[in-house]
Write a protein that holds these residues in place. Structure first.
Motif, PDB file in Angstrom:
ATOM      1  N   ARG A  15      -0.832   0.132  -5.003  1.00  0.00           N
ATOM      2  CA  ARG A  15      -1.387  -0.646  -5.888  1.00  0.00           C
ATOM      3  C   ARG A  15      -2.045  -0.071  -7.031  1.00  0.00           C
ATOM      4  NH1 ARG A  15      -2.523  -6.058  -4.504  1.00  0.00           N
ATOM      5  NH2 ARG A  15      -2.707  -6.126  -6.604  1.00  0.00           N
ATOM      6  N   HIS A  16      -2.470   1.294  -6.910  1.00  0.00           N
ATOM      7  CA  HIS A  16      -2.987   1.786  -8.071  1.00  0.00           C
ATOM      8  C   HIS A  16      -1.852   2.288  -8.808  1.00  0.00           C
ATOM      9  CE1 HIS A  16      -6.902   2.034  -6.803  1.00  0.00           C
ATOM     10  NE2 HIS A  16      -6.468   2.306  -5.431  1.00  0.00           N
ATOM     11  N   ARG A  17      -1.905   2.141 -10.264  1.00  0.00           N
ATOM     12  CA  ARG A  17      -0.622   2.258 -11.190  1.00  0.00           C
ATOM     13  C   ARG A  17      -1.107   3.417 -12.105  1.00  0.00           C
ATOM     14  NH1 ARG A  17      -2.346  -3.433 -12.815  1.00  0.00           N
ATOM     15  NH2 ARG A  17      -4.461  -2.405 -12.334  1.00  0.00           N
ATOM     16  N   ALA A  18      -2.180   3.570 -12.562  1.00  0.00           N
ATOM     17  CA  ALA A  18      -2.490   4.410 -13.741  1.00  0.00           C
ATOM     18  C   ALA A  18      -2.814   5.784 -13.385  1.00  0.00           C
ATOM     19  CB  ALA A  18      -3.724   3.752 -14.691  1.00  0.00           C
ATOM     20  N   HIS A  77     -11.353   7.431 -10.095  1.00  0.00           N
ATOM     21  CA  HIS A  77     -11.355   5.986  -9.958  1.00  0.00           C
ATOM     22  C   HIS A  77     -11.181   5.374  -8.640  1.00  0.00           C
ATOM     23  CE1 HIS A  77     -10.700   1.842 -11.116  1.00  0.00           C
ATOM     24  NE2 HIS A  77      -9.639   1.672 -10.736  1.00  0.00           N
ATOM     25  N   LEU A 117     -13.368   3.279  -5.455  1.00  0.00           N
ATOM     26  CA  LEU A 117     -13.129   2.072  -4.963  1.00  0.00           C
ATOM     27  C   LEU A 117     -12.772   2.433  -3.381  1.00  0.00           C
ATOM     28  CD1 LEU A 117     -10.278   0.608  -7.347  1.00  0.00           C
ATOM     29  CD2 LEU A 117     -12.560  -0.290  -6.896  1.00  0.00           C
ATOM     30  N   ARG A 118     -12.033   3.400  -3.017  1.00  0.00           N
ATOM     31  CA  ARG A 118     -11.689   3.506  -1.766  1.00  0.00           C
ATOM     32  C   ARG A 118     -12.527   4.367  -0.611  1.00  0.00           C
ATOM     33  NH1 ARG A 118      -8.060  -0.246  -1.596  1.00  0.00           N
ATOM     34  NH2 ARG A 118      -6.275  -0.092  -3.316  1.00  0.00           N
ATOM     35  N   MET A 124     -16.910  -0.929   1.732  1.00  0.00           N
ATOM     36  CA  MET A 124     -16.270  -2.121   1.672  1.00  0.00           C
ATOM     37  C   MET A 124     -14.733  -1.858   1.764  1.00  0.00           C
ATOM     38  SD  MET A 124     -18.815  -4.245   1.575  1.00  0.00           S
ATOM     39  CE  MET A 124     -20.036  -3.319   2.028  1.00  0.00           C
ATOM     40  N   ALA A 125     -14.160  -0.767   1.519  1.00  0.00           N
ATOM     41  CA  ALA A 125     -12.886  -0.581   1.572  1.00  0.00           C
ATOM     42  C   ALA A 125     -12.524  -0.562   3.116  1.00  0.00           C
ATOM     43  CB  ALA A 125     -12.297   0.879   0.663  1.00  0.00           C
ATOM     44  N   ARG A 151     -19.477  -8.723  -1.453  1.00  0.00           N
ATOM     45  CA  ARG A 151     -19.756  -8.861  -0.012  1.00  0.00           C
ATOM     46  C   ARG A 151     -20.712  -7.990   0.385  1.00  0.00           C
ATOM     47  NH1 ARG A 151     -14.802  -6.898   2.776  1.00  0.00           N
ATOM     48  NH2 ARG A 151     -14.600  -5.536   0.962  1.00  0.00           N
TER      49      ARG A 151
HETATM   50  C1  LIG Z   1     -11.999  -3.320  -1.183  1.00  0.00           C
HETATM   51  C2  LIG Z   1     -10.692  -3.636  -2.061  1.00  0.00           C
HETATM   52  C3  LIG Z   1     -10.194  -4.787  -1.598  1.00  0.00           C
HETATM   53  C4  LIG Z   1      -8.995  -5.160  -2.200  1.00  0.00           C
HETATM   54  N1  LIG Z   1      -8.360  -6.512  -1.788  1.00  0.00           N
HETATM   55  C5  LIG Z   1      -7.195  -6.904  -2.328  1.00  0.00           C
HETATM   56  C6  LIG Z   1      -6.513  -8.178  -1.953  1.00  0.00           C
HETATM   57  O1  LIG Z   1      -7.067  -8.841  -0.970  1.00  0.00           O
HETATM   58  N2  LIG Z   1      -5.518  -8.785  -2.552  1.00  0.00           N
HETATM   59  C7  LIG Z   1      -4.737  -7.907  -3.535  1.00  0.00           C
HETATM   60  O2  LIG Z   1      -3.845  -8.161  -4.018  1.00  0.00           O
HETATM   61  N3  LIG Z   1      -5.606  -6.618  -3.913  1.00  0.00           N
HETATM   62  C8  LIG Z   1      -6.644  -6.071  -3.316  1.00  0.00           C
HETATM   63  N4  LIG Z   1      -7.144  -5.021  -3.716  1.00  0.00           N
HETATM   64  C9  LIG Z   1      -6.457  -4.171  -4.732  1.00  0.00           C
HETATM   65  C10 LIG Z   1      -7.183  -4.278  -6.059  1.00  0.00           C
HETATM   66  O3  LIG Z   1      -7.078  -5.544  -6.739  1.00  0.00           O
HETATM   67  C11 LIG Z   1      -6.404  -3.394  -7.041  1.00  0.00           C
HETATM   68  O4  LIG Z   1      -5.026  -3.725  -7.295  1.00  0.00           O
HETATM   69  C12 LIG Z   1      -6.129  -1.985  -6.721  1.00  0.00           C
HETATM   70  O5  LIG Z   1      -7.590  -1.520  -6.436  1.00  0.00           O
HETATM   71  C13 LIG Z   1      -5.952  -1.129  -7.950  1.00  0.00           C
HETATM   72  O6  LIG Z   1      -7.118  -0.729  -8.761  1.00  0.00           O
HETATM   73  P1  LIG Z   1      -6.817  -0.900 -10.319  1.00  0.00           P
HETATM   74  O7  LIG Z   1      -6.588  -2.321 -10.508  1.00  0.00           O
HETATM   75  O8  LIG Z   1      -8.301  -0.435 -10.810  1.00  0.00           O
HETATM   76  O9  LIG Z   1      -5.462  -0.077 -10.714  1.00  0.00           O
HETATM   77  P2  LIG Z   1      -5.312   1.499 -11.100  1.00  0.00           P
HETATM   78  O10 LIG Z   1      -4.057   1.518 -11.392  1.00  0.00           O
HETATM   79  O11 LIG Z   1      -6.090   2.334 -10.124  1.00  0.00           O
HETATM   80  O12 LIG Z   1      -6.115   1.549 -12.638  1.00  0.00           O
HETATM   81  C14 LIG Z   1      -7.033   2.126 -12.890  1.00  0.00           C
HETATM   82  C15 LIG Z   1      -7.564   1.345 -13.995  1.00  0.00           C
HETATM   83  O13 LIG Z   1      -6.680   1.516 -15.225  1.00  0.00           O
HETATM   84  C16 LIG Z   1      -6.719   0.318 -16.140  1.00  0.00           C
HETATM   85  N5  LIG Z   1      -5.435  -0.298 -15.751  1.00  0.00           N
HETATM   86  C17 LIG Z   1      -4.446   0.006 -15.052  1.00  0.00           C
HETATM   87  N6  LIG Z   1      -3.458  -0.880 -15.233  1.00  0.00           N
HETATM   88  C18 LIG Z   1      -3.746  -1.653 -16.273  1.00  0.00           C
HETATM   89  C19 LIG Z   1      -3.244  -2.911 -17.021  1.00  0.00           C
HETATM   90  N7  LIG Z   1      -1.886  -3.074 -16.695  1.00  0.00           N
HETATM   91  N8  LIG Z   1      -3.811  -3.299 -18.060  1.00  0.00           N
HETATM   92  C20 LIG Z   1      -5.101  -2.863 -18.264  1.00  0.00           C
HETATM   93  N9  LIG Z   1      -5.905  -2.071 -17.775  1.00  0.00           N
HETATM   94  C21 LIG Z   1      -4.884  -1.317 -16.558  1.00  0.00           C
HETATM   95  C22 LIG Z   1      -7.826  -0.582 -15.286  1.00  0.00           C
HETATM   96  O14 LIG Z   1      -9.113  -0.223 -15.890  1.00  0.00           O
HETATM   97  C23 LIG Z   1      -7.777   0.091 -13.924  1.00  0.00           C
HETATM   98  O15 LIG Z   1      -9.090  -0.089 -13.203  1.00  0.00           O
HETATM   99  C24 LIG Z   1      -8.308  -4.611  -3.165  1.00  0.00           C
HETATM  100  C25 LIG Z   1      -9.225  -3.215  -3.794  1.00  0.00           C
HETATM  101  C26 LIG Z   1     -10.087  -2.853  -3.158  1.00  0.00           C
HETATM  102  C27 LIG Z   1     -10.595  -1.577  -3.570  1.00  0.00           C
END
Ligand SMILES: Cc1cc2nc3c(=O)[nH]c(=O)nc-3n(C[C@H](O)[C@H](O)[C@H](O)COP(=O)(O)OP(=O)(O)OC[C@H]3O[C@@H](n4cnc5c(N)ncnc54)[C@H](O)[C@@H]3O)c2cc1C
Length: 289
Positions: free
Chosen positions: A117-120, A203, A207-208, A212-213, A253
């Protein structure tokens, strides 16, 4: 004779308890740093980030700044001091110039789904359930199920074994791997390679590593932090739950502060409001947030 209450897995870890570290169990997973080696990290990583930082404020060309840093003409402590200040100020592009590549093995598909789910600032390559016809797919037994009553634990193992035996039967019957994999459980183990720049790694760790992770991904980032410490204790020190650099917890939480690492922001703001009220009563105005 009165019946003893049957322990359920949820009795093992009450939600309100201080979260335990997943490091207490061997989960059969690993994270190994493939790149950089300690020598490369020591020789290049701090000077590279220092160069990125100093270039913004110097008349010197970047290669001159780099040479001075890499040859030790700028003391490593001075380089670290600047880099720490820049990281703490959130000037993130300076730490995008260095990368870490990890071999991650034996994690579940549950974890990998969260990780990607981490993209950047990241690249992933994951073992394909489409192209690999597994002879014996491996799976994980979560700690709560290991500690659960024997009947429940045995049922879990039987269910996993049955699903994976059915997977093998489907392959033997000529069903392609890309379809047979549909019966694989989330507990199935997988391997991947992850390359991340330092900004993304800090980053993600924020989070991880947070309590809470989910426990498995939290454990992965504990292993990752250990690996980074192995090549650079200085850079490893930035891998921490997000509340550590923030100074407060922003997790909804944790409003009850059952994780005690940092106070919840509600309580920080309440303390600030109280301080302001006391100051106002004494005829002083504190700045508004
Ligand atoms: C404890 C926990 C519980 C979670 N529960 C769920 C859940 O129930 N369901 C669910 O679907 N997901 C869940 N997630 C996933 C969460 O929503 C994020 O998708 C995931 O943590 C990726 O983090 P990020 O969005 O910071 O992305 P990253 O790719 O790590 O991005 C780093 C930072 O870059 C910036 N960025 C990246 N892409 C963009 C963009 N397209 N536009 C603008 N800025 C950008 C943002 O500032 C972002 O914070 C959970 C995550 C955690 C840590």
């Amino acid at each position: 004779m009165s019946e003893q209450p049957v322990a359920t897995p949820l009795d093992v870890v009450p939600r309100s308890a201080t979260p335990r570290s997943p490091a207490t169990r061997d989960l059969g997973m690993s994270a190994k740093l493939l790149f950089p080696t300690r020598e490369i990290a020591e020789q290049y990583y701090l000077p590279l980030i220092y160069t990125a930082c100093r270039t913004c404020y110097s008349e010197l060309r970047p290669e001159e700044i780099f040479a001075r840093a890499a040859e030790g003409r700028v003391a490593p402590e001075k380089q670290q001091d600047l880099v720490r200040k820049v990281i703490e100020s959130g000037h993130g592009s300076t730490i995008e110039h260095i990368v870490f590549t990890f071999a991650i093995s034996g994690v579940t598909r549950t974890l990998s789904h969260q990780l990607v789910r981490h993209r950047a600032g990241l690249a992933f390559d994951q073992q394909s359930q489409r192209y690999v016809n597994y002879k014996r797919p491996a799976y994980m037994v979560p700690g709560t199920i290991q500690d659960a009553p024997q009947e429940l634990r045995e049922r879990y193992v039987a269910e996993m074994d049955e699903s994976l035996a059915f997977y093998s039967e489907l392959l033997e019957a000529g069903v392609p791997g890309e379809d047979a994999r549909f019966v694989m459980p989330n507990a199935t183990r997988t391997n991947l390679v992850m390359t991340t720049n330092l900004r993304a790694l800090i980053h993600m760790s924020g989070l991880r590593l947070c309590t809470m992770a989910q426990w498995e991904i939290r454990r992965l980032f504990q292993l990752i932090r250990h690996e980074v410490f192995g090549v650079s204790p200085f850079l490893g020190s930035f891998l921490a739950p997000k509340c550590v650099p923030l100074g407060y917890c922003d997790e909804d939480r944790n409003r009850d502060e059952h994780c005690p690492i940092r106070p919840h922001k509600d309580n920080v703001l309440a303390a600030w409001a109280e301080k302001k009220a006391v100051a106002k009563a004494a005829g002083r105005e504190l700045p508004t947030l």
